[in-house]
Enzyme design. Structure first.
Site, PDB file in Angstrom:
ATOM      1  N   GLU A 175       1.921  19.765  28.785  1.00  0.00           N
ATOM      2  CA  GLU A 175       3.157  20.553  28.839  1.00  0.00           C
ATOM      3  C   GLU A 175       3.574  20.802  27.390  1.00  0.00           C
ATOM      4  O   GLU A 175       3.889  19.860  26.660  1.00  0.00           O
ATOM      5  CB  GLU A 175       4.208  19.760  29.623  1.00  0.00           C
ATOM      6  CG  GLU A 175       5.153  20.635  30.413  1.00  0.00           C
ATOM      7  CD  GLU A 175       6.173  21.311  29.508  1.00  0.00           C
ATOM      8  OE1 GLU A 175       6.458  22.500  29.715  1.00  0.00           O
ATOM      9  OE2 GLU A 175       6.664  20.651  28.588  1.00  0.00           O
ATOM     10  N   SER A 176       3.562  22.069  27.004  1.00  0.00           N
ATOM     11  CA  SER A 176       3.674  22.364  25.574  1.00  0.00           C
ATOM     12  C   SER A 176       5.034  21.987  24.984  1.00  0.00           C
ATOM     13  O   SER A 176       5.117  21.584  23.816  1.00  0.00           O
ATOM     14  CB  SER A 176       3.369  23.841  25.316  1.00  0.00           C
ATOM     15  OG  SER A 176       4.256  24.669  26.033  1.00  0.00           O
TER      16      SER A 176
ATOM     17  N   HIS B  43      -9.335  25.165  30.629  1.00  0.00           N
ATOM     18  CA  HIS B  43      -9.602  23.742  30.367  1.00  0.00           C
ATOM     19  C   HIS B  43     -11.098  23.414  30.367  1.00  0.00           C
ATOM     20  O   HIS B  43     -11.598  22.881  31.365  1.00  0.00           O
ATOM     21  CB  HIS B  43      -8.957  22.895  31.475  1.00  0.00           C
ATOM     22  CG  HIS B  43      -7.478  22.812  31.395  1.00  0.00           C
ATOM     23  ND1 HIS B  43      -6.822  21.803  30.734  1.00  0.00           N
ATOM     24  CD2 HIS B  43      -6.521  23.618  31.891  1.00  0.00           C
ATOM     25  CE1 HIS B  43      -5.521  21.982  30.826  1.00  0.00           C
ATOM     26  NE2 HIS B  43      -5.307  23.086  31.522  1.00  0.00           N
TER      27      HIS B  43
ATOM     28  N   CYS C  14      -4.978  25.375  26.610  1.00  0.00           N
ATOM     29  CA  CYS C  14      -3.834  25.581  27.496  1.00  0.00           C
ATOM     30  C   CYS C  14      -2.506  25.250  26.785  1.00  0.00           C
ATOM     31  O   CYS C  14      -2.121  25.988  25.883  1.00  0.00           O
ATOM     32  CB  CYS C  14      -4.042  24.793  28.781  1.00  0.00           C
ATOM     33  SG  CYS C  14      -3.100  25.476  30.138  1.00  0.00           S
TER      34      CYS C  14
ATOM     35  N   ILE D 167      -5.021  26.233  34.822  1.00  0.00           N
ATOM     36  CA  ILE D 167      -3.975  25.467  35.512  1.00  0.00           C
ATOM     37  C   ILE D 167      -2.622  25.815  34.885  1.00  0.00           C
ATOM     38  O   ILE D 167      -2.356  25.457  33.734  1.00  0.00           O
ATOM     39  CB  ILE D 167      -4.236  23.943  35.389  1.00  0.00           C
ATOM     40  CG1 ILE D 167      -5.628  23.605  35.940  1.00  0.00           C
ATOM     41  CG2 ILE D 167      -3.153  23.158  36.119  1.00  0.00           C
ATOM     42  CD1 ILE D 167      -6.087  22.196  35.620  1.00  0.00           C
ATOM     43  N   ARG D 168      -1.808  26.517  35.633  1.00  0.00           N
ATOM     44  CA  ARG D 168      -0.522  26.997  35.087  1.00  0.00           C
ATOM     45  C   ARG D 168      -0.720  27.501  33.656  1.00  0.00           C
ATOM     46  O   ARG D 168      -0.023  27.112  32.716  1.00  0.00           O
ATOM     47  CB  ARG D 168       0.538  25.894  35.137  1.00  0.00           C
ATOM     48  CG  ARG D 168       0.962  25.586  36.566  1.00  0.00           C
ATOM     49  CD  ARG D 168       2.004  24.505  36.647  1.00  0.00           C
ATOM     50  NE  ARG D 168       3.241  24.876  35.983  1.00  0.00           N
ATOM     51  CZ  ARG D 168       4.160  25.697  36.496  1.00  0.00           C
ATOM     52  NH1 ARG D 168       3.967  26.227  37.678  1.00  0.00           N
ATOM     53  NH2 ARG D 168       5.253  25.978  35.846  1.00  0.00           N
TER      54      ARG D 168
ATOM     55  N   GLU E  14     -12.573  20.960  29.231  1.00  0.00           N
ATOM     56  CA  GLU E  14     -12.803  19.519  29.390  1.00  0.00           C
ATOM     57  C   GLU E  14     -12.847  19.107  30.861  1.00  0.00           C
ATOM     58  O   GLU E  14     -13.191  17.975  31.175  1.00  0.00           O
ATOM     59  CB  GLU E  14     -11.723  18.722  28.627  1.00  0.00           C
ATOM     60  CG  GLU E  14     -10.334  18.699  29.243  1.00  0.00           C
ATOM     61  CD  GLU E  14      -9.572  20.014  29.091  1.00  0.00           C
ATOM     62  OE1 GLU E  14     -10.142  20.992  28.595  1.00  0.00           O
ATOM     63  OE2 GLU E  14      -8.402  20.045  29.522  1.00  0.00           O
TER      64      GLU E  14
HETATM   65  N1  GLN Z   1       2.192  25.375  31.812  1.00  0.00           N
HETATM   66  C1  GLN Z   1       1.996  24.500  30.703  1.00  0.00           C
HETATM   67  C2  GLN Z   1       2.875  24.916  29.513  1.00  0.00           C
HETATM   68  O1  GLN Z   1       3.481  25.922  29.564  1.00  0.00           O
HETATM   69  C3  GLN Z   1       0.552  24.484  30.276  1.00  0.00           C
HETATM   70  C4  GLN Z   1      -0.319  23.990  31.401  1.00  0.00           C
HETATM   71  C5  GLN Z   1      -1.564  23.295  30.987  1.00  0.00           C
HETATM   72  O2  GLN Z   1      -1.735  22.868  29.840  1.00  0.00           O
HETATM   73  N2  GLN Z   1      -2.460  23.132  31.935  1.00  0.00           N
HETATM   74  O3  GLN Z   1       2.987  24.238  28.587  1.00  0.00           O
END
Ligand code: GLN
Length: 203
Positions: free
Chosen positions: A47-48, A174, A77, A137-138, A176
């Protein structure tokens, strides 16, 4: 070669496993002194905003910027968001890469998906091209890139999901979380052969 993985939050363990599989020594980075003697650094997904806040609390922002001016950094991501200069909202960013990203660009209903990408840089010269299976993923989208940035991969509709600026690399997805280690191997080439890459670009 020794590669650090920013280990504040997110899926850093998976990156470490992939690096070890490629025979590389790893270092979990939580404090500025952990950056010493590294050849490159991976910033994982997660989560950034959280990664940015923790990096601020641990006094890592400036040391990471200094590191990225000279050495290879790859953001996957959330890590790609953290590397960017603009995420269209207020959150701590390293602003190292001249890219603008859109967080959670693929909507809430479709938080995750997989896609086969054509990534020419991953194919060894002379060998047959093989698609790269990417897990999103998101995920963020790289919606704008500066003149120094090379686009490495796009979705079928043309939207950018991987880019490189010199020794800095950003992927929306991702690598990894798959068995395909070609992106990690590509990053190791960026980390180990920076002079060669600069020379290629100039010629
Ligand atoms: N949705 C996350 C973000 O905005 C990133 C998702 C992820 O790293 N898989 O930070």
């Amino acid at each position: 070669m020794k590669i650090g993985v920013l280990a504040l939050q997110g899926d850093f363990i998976e990156h470490e496993s992939m690096l070890r599989r490629l025979g590389v020594e790893t270092q979990e980075v939580r404090l500025p002194e952990h950056l010493q003697n590294l050849d490159g650094l991976i910033i994982p997904g997660g989560e950034s905003t959280t990664i940015g806040k923790l990096a601020t609390d641990f006094n890592l922002i400036e040391p990471l910027r200094d590191f990225g001016r000279e050495k290879a950094i790859w953001g996957t991501c959330a890590g790609a968001i953290f590397l960017s200069r603009d995420a269209r909202r207020s959150q701590p960013l390293l602003s190292l890469m001249d890219i603008r990203v859109e967080r959670n660009a693929f909507g809430r209903q479709v938080d995750s998906f997989e896609a086969d990408l054509d990534v020419p840089r991953l194919n060894a010269p002379g060998s047959e091209s093989r698609l790269y299976h990417a897990v999103f993923i998101r995920a963020p989208l790289i919606e704008e890139v500066g003149p120094q940035v090379e686009v490495l991969a796009r979705l079928q509709d043309g939207r950018i999901v991987a880019a490189r600026q010199g020794h800095l690399l950003a992927t929306s997805f991702h690598p990894e979380l798959t068995e395909d280690d070609r992106f990690h191997a590509y990053f190791l080439r960026l980390a180990g052969k920076q002079e060669t890459i600069v020379a290629c670009e100039e010629s």
